[in-house]
Design a protein around this motif. Structure first.
Motif, PDB file in Angstrom:
ATOM      1  N   ASP A  83     -10.512 -49.976  -0.079  1.00 54.37           N
ATOM      2  CA  ASP A  83     -11.810 -49.680   0.534  1.00 54.37           C
ATOM      3  C   ASP A  83     -11.567 -49.248   1.968  1.00 54.37           C
ATOM      4  O   ASP A  83     -10.892 -49.950   2.731  1.00 54.37           O
ATOM      5  N   LEU A  84     -12.138 -48.117   2.362  1.00 50.75           N
ATOM      6  CA  LEU A  84     -11.825 -47.551   3.668  1.00 50.75           C
ATOM      7  C   LEU A  84     -12.414 -48.356   4.820  1.00 50.75           C
ATOM      8  O   LEU A  84     -11.760 -48.538   5.851  1.00 50.75           O
ATOM      9  N   SER A  85     -13.637 -48.849   4.683  1.00 52.58           N
ATOM     10  CA  SER A  85     -14.240 -49.645   5.757  1.00 52.58           C
ATOM     11  C   SER A  85     -13.390 -50.866   6.052  1.00 52.58           C
ATOM     12  O   SER A  85     -13.069 -51.166   7.210  1.00 52.58           O
ATOM     13  N   ALA A  86     -13.022 -51.597   5.007  1.00 50.28           N
ATOM     14  CA  ALA A  86     -12.202 -52.789   5.183  1.00 50.28           C
ATOM     15  C   ALA A  86     -10.820 -52.427   5.719  1.00 50.28           C
ATOM     16  O   ALA A  86     -10.268 -53.117   6.582  1.00 50.28           O
ATOM     17  N   ALA A  87     -10.261 -51.323   5.228  1.00 52.87           N
ATOM     18  CA  ALA A  87      -8.931 -50.905   5.673  1.00 52.87           C
ATOM     19  C   ALA A  87      -8.915 -50.613   7.167  1.00 52.87           C
ATOM     20  O   ALA A  87      -7.986 -51.020   7.883  1.00 52.87           O
ATOM     21  N   LEU A  88      -9.919 -49.906   7.653  1.00 51.89           N
ATOM     22  CA  LEU A  88      -9.971 -49.571   9.076  1.00 51.89           C
ATOM     23  C   LEU A  88     -10.123 -50.824   9.932  1.00 51.89           C
ATOM     24  O   LEU A  88      -9.535 -50.920  11.018  1.00 51.89           O
ATOM     25  N   HIS A  89     -10.922 -51.785   9.465  1.00 50.16           N
ATOM     26  CA  HIS A  89     -11.064 -53.033  10.210  1.00 50.16           C
ATOM     27  C   HIS A  89      -9.745 -53.800  10.234  1.00 50.16           C
ATOM     28  O   HIS A  89      -9.323 -54.294  11.289  1.00 50.16           O
ATOM     29  N   ILE A  90      -9.087 -53.891   9.099  1.00 48.20           N
ATOM     30  CA  ILE A  90      -7.824 -54.641   8.999  1.00 48.20           C
ATOM     31  C   ILE A  90      -6.740 -54.019   9.858  1.00 48.20           C
ATOM     32  O   ILE A  90      -5.945 -54.713  10.501  1.00 48.20           O
ATOM     33  N   LEU A  91      -6.698 -52.682   9.893  1.00 48.11           N
ATOM     34  CA  LEU A  91      -5.649 -51.980  10.639  1.00 48.11           C
ATOM     35  C   LEU A  91      -5.972 -51.776  12.110  1.00 48.11           C
ATOM     36  O   LEU A  91      -5.099 -51.381  12.883  1.00 48.11           O
ATOM     37  N   SER A  92      -7.210 -52.052  12.513  1.00 52.40           N
ATOM     38  CA  SER A  92      -7.593 -51.818  13.904  1.00 52.40           C
ATOM     39  C   SER A  92      -6.663 -52.497  14.915  1.00 52.40           C
ATOM     40  O   SER A  92      -6.258 -51.859  15.895  1.00 52.40           O
TER      41      SER A  92
END
Length: 366
Positions: A83-92
């Motif tokens: 999931d892109l939203s979760a991925a961006l938060h995790i990788l931030s």
């Protein structure tokens, strides 16, 4: 030579992250989009994976031997697959941790890197500006040298946050003394920092991102990443380009595989639609695009790890990914027909999310 076989450790990381991406991120993706919230249990599970501390040396509170762009690329693709939203938060947080590991002074590393293992700590980059002519090399945000440090003024958009907890920004600004783009470590609680209302876009509904204003924010000289010598911003941008391309590859792979499975099971005129030549050709072209995106991204990441000039490779990887992730996601919607336009099917969301790659610079870093 570039090896196309992940190491045993890399394969273990990929398998672990892929399992997490499918069982938790993918499962919760639709609900997160509709509620505009990433669940605390999902983020807690992501933290337990230890993806950020794994790229931080043990002497600074991590448990890795050092940073590897290629390893980061492998797990970023798997996160984008979920999931892109979760991925961006995790990788931030990686968008701050990676520059610190690569260019931070010893004092900066000792001060900030151990915090990335803390549950309450969050970090994100502040690069993009809300102007039509945004250029990382010609930023409108400025850092003016003073006797005590720097005074920073400007505005940033698409800055990811994590509610109201402790947060560190890696702010990119034009150093007026050198005339170059440099990075500065700025606490969210610093006087003059104002986080605006949460923004809404055509995709990434579950991701918190804001416009942040820096109004004559005073920071000490020690806040400049890398000290007096500063940083190689081109290399940091290359890390971001590779990370973004890896996420796009993951999203494209998810779109392709979902459409392929649907086409195998959906029947028309007495046979699976996958057997119709027009659908089969689309699926073949989607697969070619996914594999091409992955190989271009791996090459750029490998060059970064070899300390080679990776600018051309990173730009090619990102530009190709920007274009073809959108094409693959669009064809997934086309293959699903009317179902592809319904929100309950993930390809509808993935098409909206695919558009962000060509619109925003520096989404993620590995």
């Amino acid at each position: 030579m570039i090896s196309f076989q992940p190491t045993e450790e890399q394969q273990m990381i990929m398998d672990t992250v892929r399992s997490f991406a499918l069982e938790q991120m993918r499962e919760q993706g639709h609900e997160a989009e509709e509620s505009r919230t990433l669940s605390t249990s999902l983020l807690a599970s992501a933290k337990e994976l230890g993806l950020i501390p794994a790229n931080i040396p043990e002497q600074y509170g991590g448990f890795g031997e050092g940073h590897s762009a290629l390893t980061g690329t492998l797990f970023a693709e798997e996160l984008g697959y979920g999931d892109l939203s979760a991925a961006l938060h995790i990788l931030s947080p990686a968008s701050v941790a990676t520059p610190l590991v690569a260019f931070g002074t010893e004092e900066q590393k000792q001060t900030y890197l151990p915090k990335f293992a803390e549950d309450s700590f969050f970090a994100s980059a502040a690069l993009v500006e809300p102007t039509w002519n945004f250029d990382p090399a010609e930023l409108k945000t400025t850092a003016q040298k003073t006797e005590n440090g720097y005074v920073i003024s400007g505005q940033k958009s698409h800055v990811i946050t994590d509610g109201e907890g402790e947060q560190l920004f890696l702010l990119y600004a034009r150093d007026e003394e050198t005339g170059t783009t440099q990075a500065f470590l700025v606490e969210r609680t610093a006087e003059g920092v104002t986080v605006g209302e949460r923004e809404r876009g055509m995709g990434l509904g579950a991701l918190r991102y804001h416009t942040v204003t820096f109004d004559e924010v005073e920071v000490p000289a020690a806040a400049k990443l890398g000290g007096d010598g500063g940083v190689d911003v081109t290399k940091l941008l290359n890390y971001a380009r590779v990370g973004t391309a890896a996420l796009a590859t993951g999203l494209a792979k998810a779109s392709y595989e979902y459409a392929q499975e649907y086409a195998k099971n959906r029947e028309a005129f007495g046979k699976p639609v996958a057997q119709f030549q027009s659908i089969a050709f689309m699926l073949a072209e989607m697969r070619i695009a996914v594999e091409s995106m992955r190989l271009l991204t791996w090459e750029a990441a490998w060059k970064l790890d070899q300390n080679e000039d990776a600018t051309q490779a990173a730009v090619l990887a990102k530009q190709y990914a920007d274009e073809y992730v959108l094409q693959v996601a669009d064809r997934a919607v086309q293959i699903l027909g009317g179902h592809g336009y319904i929100r309950e099917y993930p390809v509808e969301r993935w098409l909206r999310e695919a558009r962000v790659f060509g619109a925003v610079e520096g989404l993620a870093m590995v």
